[in-house]
Design a protein around this motif. Sequence first.
Motif, PDB file in Angstrom:
ATOM      1  N   LEU A 148      -7.013 -18.080   3.377  1.00 16.63           N
ATOM      2  CA  LEU A 148      -7.335 -16.917   4.200  1.00 16.63           C
ATOM      3  C   LEU A 148      -6.268 -15.833   4.129  1.00 16.63           C
ATOM      4  CD1 LEU A 148      -8.920 -18.572   7.373  1.00 16.63           C
ATOM      5  CD2 LEU A 148     -10.058 -17.583   5.382  1.00 16.63           C
ATOM      6  N   SER A 149      -5.066 -16.171   3.665  1.00 11.07           N
ATOM      7  CA  SER A 149      -4.033 -15.149   3.489  1.00 11.07           C
ATOM      8  C   SER A 149      -4.293 -14.301   2.254  1.00 11.07           C
ATOM      9  CB  SER A 149      -2.650 -15.796   3.368  1.00 11.07           C
ATOM     10  OG  SER A 149      -2.246 -16.370   4.584  1.00 11.07           O
ATOM     11  N   ILE A 187      -6.883 -12.414  11.997  1.00  7.01           N
ATOM     12  CA  ILE A 187      -5.445 -12.236  12.208  1.00  7.01           C
ATOM     13  C   ILE A 187      -4.701 -12.168  10.889  1.00  7.01           C
ATOM     14  CG2 ILE A 187      -3.387 -13.456  13.047  1.00  7.01           C
ATOM     15  CD1 ILE A 187      -5.121 -14.333  15.460  1.00  7.01           C
ATOM     16  N   LEU A 188      -5.016 -13.063   9.958  1.00  5.81           N
ATOM     17  CA  LEU A 188      -4.316 -13.070   8.677  1.00  5.81           C
ATOM     18  C   LEU A 188      -4.679 -11.854   7.827  1.00  5.81           C
ATOM     19  CD1 LEU A 188      -4.404 -16.842   7.652  1.00  5.81           C
ATOM     20  CD2 LEU A 188      -2.585 -15.554   8.797  1.00  5.81           C
ATOM     21  N   ARG A 189      -5.890 -11.348   7.978  1.00  5.65           N
ATOM     22  CA  ARG A 189      -6.263 -10.140   7.227  1.00  5.65           C
ATOM     23  C   ARG A 189      -5.444  -8.944   7.697  1.00  5.65           C
ATOM     24  NH1 ARG A 189     -12.312  -9.897   7.089  1.00  5.65           N
ATOM     25  NH2 ARG A 189     -12.039  -9.365   9.303  1.00  5.65           N
ATOM     26  N   LEU A 190      -5.211  -8.835   9.012  1.00  6.89           N
ATOM     27  CA  LEU A 190      -4.386  -7.741   9.511  1.00  6.89           C
ATOM     28  C   LEU A 190      -2.937  -7.911   9.052  1.00  6.89           C
ATOM     29  CD1 LEU A 190      -4.273  -5.162  11.174  1.00  6.89           C
ATOM     30  CD2 LEU A 190      -3.776  -6.551  13.197  1.00  6.89           C
ATOM     31  N   GLN A 191      -2.452  -9.143   9.033  1.00  5.05           N
ATOM     32  CA  GLN A 191      -1.109  -9.386   8.508  1.00  5.05           C
ATOM     33  C   GLN A 191      -1.033  -9.026   7.026  1.00  5.05           C
ATOM     34  OE1 GLN A 191       1.799 -10.442   9.948  1.00  5.05           O
ATOM     35  NE2 GLN A 191       0.840 -10.239  11.956  1.00  5.05           N
ATOM     36  N   ARG A 192      -2.103  -9.307   6.292  1.00  4.79           N
ATOM     37  CA  ARG A 192      -2.139  -8.961   4.869  1.00  4.79           C
ATOM     38  C   ARG A 192      -2.067  -7.440   4.699  1.00  4.79           C
ATOM     39  NH1 ARG A 192      -6.110 -12.143   3.572  1.00  4.79           N
ATOM     40  NH2 ARG A 192      -7.846 -10.673   3.509  1.00  4.79           N
ATOM     41  N   HIS A 212      -9.059  -1.725   1.509  1.00  5.65           N
ATOM     42  CA  HIS A 212      -9.797  -2.413   0.440  1.00  5.65           C
ATOM     43  C   HIS A 212      -8.987  -3.569  -0.130  1.00  5.65           C
ATOM     44  CE1 HIS A 212     -12.314  -3.036  -3.076  1.00  5.65           C
ATOM     45  NE2 HIS A 212     -11.235  -2.909  -3.827  1.00  5.65           N
ATOM     46  N   LEU A 213      -7.711  -3.323  -0.410  1.00  5.78           N
ATOM     47  CA  LEU A 213      -6.860  -4.363  -0.983  1.00  5.78           C
ATOM     48  C   LEU A 213      -6.683  -5.536  -0.025  1.00  5.78           C
ATOM     49  CD1 LEU A 213      -4.055  -2.208  -2.648  1.00  5.78           C
ATOM     50  CD2 LEU A 213      -5.833  -3.525  -3.815  1.00  5.78           C
ATOM     51  N   ALA A 214      -6.679  -5.244   1.277  1.00  8.27           N
ATOM     52  CA  ALA A 214      -6.479  -6.302   2.274  1.00  8.27           C
ATOM     53  C   ALA A 214      -7.743  -7.112   2.530  1.00  8.27           C
ATOM     54  CB  ALA A 214      -5.982  -5.702   3.582  1.00  8.27           C
ATOM     55  N   GLY A 215      -8.897  -6.626   2.061  1.00  9.75           N
ATOM     56  CA  GLY A 215     -10.131  -7.388   2.224  1.00  9.75           C
ATOM     57  C   GLY A 215     -11.076  -6.866   3.271  1.00  9.75           C
ATOM     58  N   PRO A 243       7.202  -6.543  13.813  1.00 10.52           N
ATOM     59  CA  PRO A 243       7.430  -7.344  12.606  1.00 10.52           C
ATOM     60  C   PRO A 243       6.163  -8.063  12.174  1.00 10.52           C
ATOM     61  CG  PRO A 243       8.292  -8.493  14.520  1.00 10.52           C
ATOM     62  CD  PRO A 243       7.781  -7.164  15.013  1.00 10.52           C
ATOM     63  N   ASP A 244       6.022  -8.276  10.877  1.00 10.78           N
ATOM     64  CA  ASP A 244       4.956  -9.156  10.404  1.00 10.78           C
ATOM     65  C   ASP A 244       5.565 -10.523  10.101  1.00 10.78           C
ATOM     66  OD1 ASP A 244       6.058  -9.073   7.743  1.00 10.78           O
ATOM     67  OD2 ASP A 244       5.044  -7.168   7.456  1.00 10.78           O
ATOM     68  N   TRP A 245       4.748 -11.520   9.866  1.00 12.18           N
ATOM     69  CA  TRP A 245       5.269 -12.873   9.692  1.00 12.18           C
ATOM     70  C   TRP A 245       5.642 -13.193   8.256  1.00 12.18           C
ATOM     71  CZ3 TRP A 245       3.113 -16.857   6.777  1.00 12.18           C
ATOM     72  CH2 TRP A 245       1.754 -16.771   6.455  1.00 12.18           C
ATOM     73  N   HIS A 246       5.447 -12.251   7.375  1.00 12.78           N
ATOM     74  CA  HIS A 246       5.791 -12.484   5.971  1.00 12.78           C
ATOM     75  C   HIS A 246       7.281 -12.244   5.768  1.00 12.78           C
ATOM     76  CE1 HIS A 246       1.545 -12.730   4.731  1.00 12.78           C
ATOM     77  NE2 HIS A 246       1.362 -11.885   5.708  1.00 12.78           N
ATOM     78  N   GLY A 247       8.074 -13.125   6.345  1.00 11.30           N
ATOM     79  CA  GLY A 247       9.512 -13.003   6.266  1.00 11.30           C
ATOM     80  C   GLY A 247      10.054 -13.500   4.950  1.00 11.30           C
TER      81      GLY A 247
END
Length: 263
Positions: A148-149, A187-192, A212-215, A243-247
């Motif tokens: 889903l990420s 949630i993961l799409r918004l993080q993406r 578009h790139l995020a889905g 912050p996003d979680w993609h640390g």
Amino acid sequence: MAWYRPVAVAPELRDALVCGWTAQVDGVELLVPDGCVDVMWLADGRVVVCGPETSAWPVVVPKGTDAVGVRFRPGVAPGLLGTPAHLLLDTRVGLDDVLGRGARALAREVTDAGSAEARLDLLTAAAQGWLYDHDGPDPLALWTVRVLSRRSSSIAELADGAGLTDRQLQRRSRAAFGYPPSMLRVILRLQRFMALARAPGNAHLGLAELAHLAGYSDQAHLSHDCRRIASSTPSELLQSQVPDWHGPGSVVDDAPVPAGQAA
């Protein structure tokens, strides 16, 4: 982020932890749902479990409050803490309410440490101990997040890929993430989207291209989800210090779901 500093974890912990972090909160800071669970020390001596969220929530503490924490990847912490994620949903609870007397001793030790770095080392060591005491992250949870990420699969496709019925997937998802896979996907799409917008080299892309790139189906779809989850427009979100979680640290490698997941 000016108030928040992510710290990379050791390679052997990256399947379970996104990062460690230190922060000095400037009165009120907004956080956006990311599917993660944080275990956080606050300057008043508490160690708190921040459960998965379904909407943006403000961190409201006295100006200049120090904090340190470890961020568990989505689906990891509930198994280590012995508490289904749906019981932690949209809540902050004391770690001692989850783990008992041992957590109170940890809180005292972290409070007595002399620096933010030393406190973070203690919390990271505690997280490593919880991992060693268990079988490690749930492979199904890790696989679900990986899928889903990277793309917005339908729930039927997700269940089929995992070898589960829809009902089994829903049950496992609520235990691991706190909500059904459809909410995790949002949630993961918004993080993406946030990660793509902040990635080096993407500054020239407009919101429609990023959507578009995020889905997302289109920019309006992005705006709808952004208001639903982050209580802001996409532009406001990207201009904020959220912050996003993609640390630091790589995303876990692709791997098939181990046999027997439907049990």
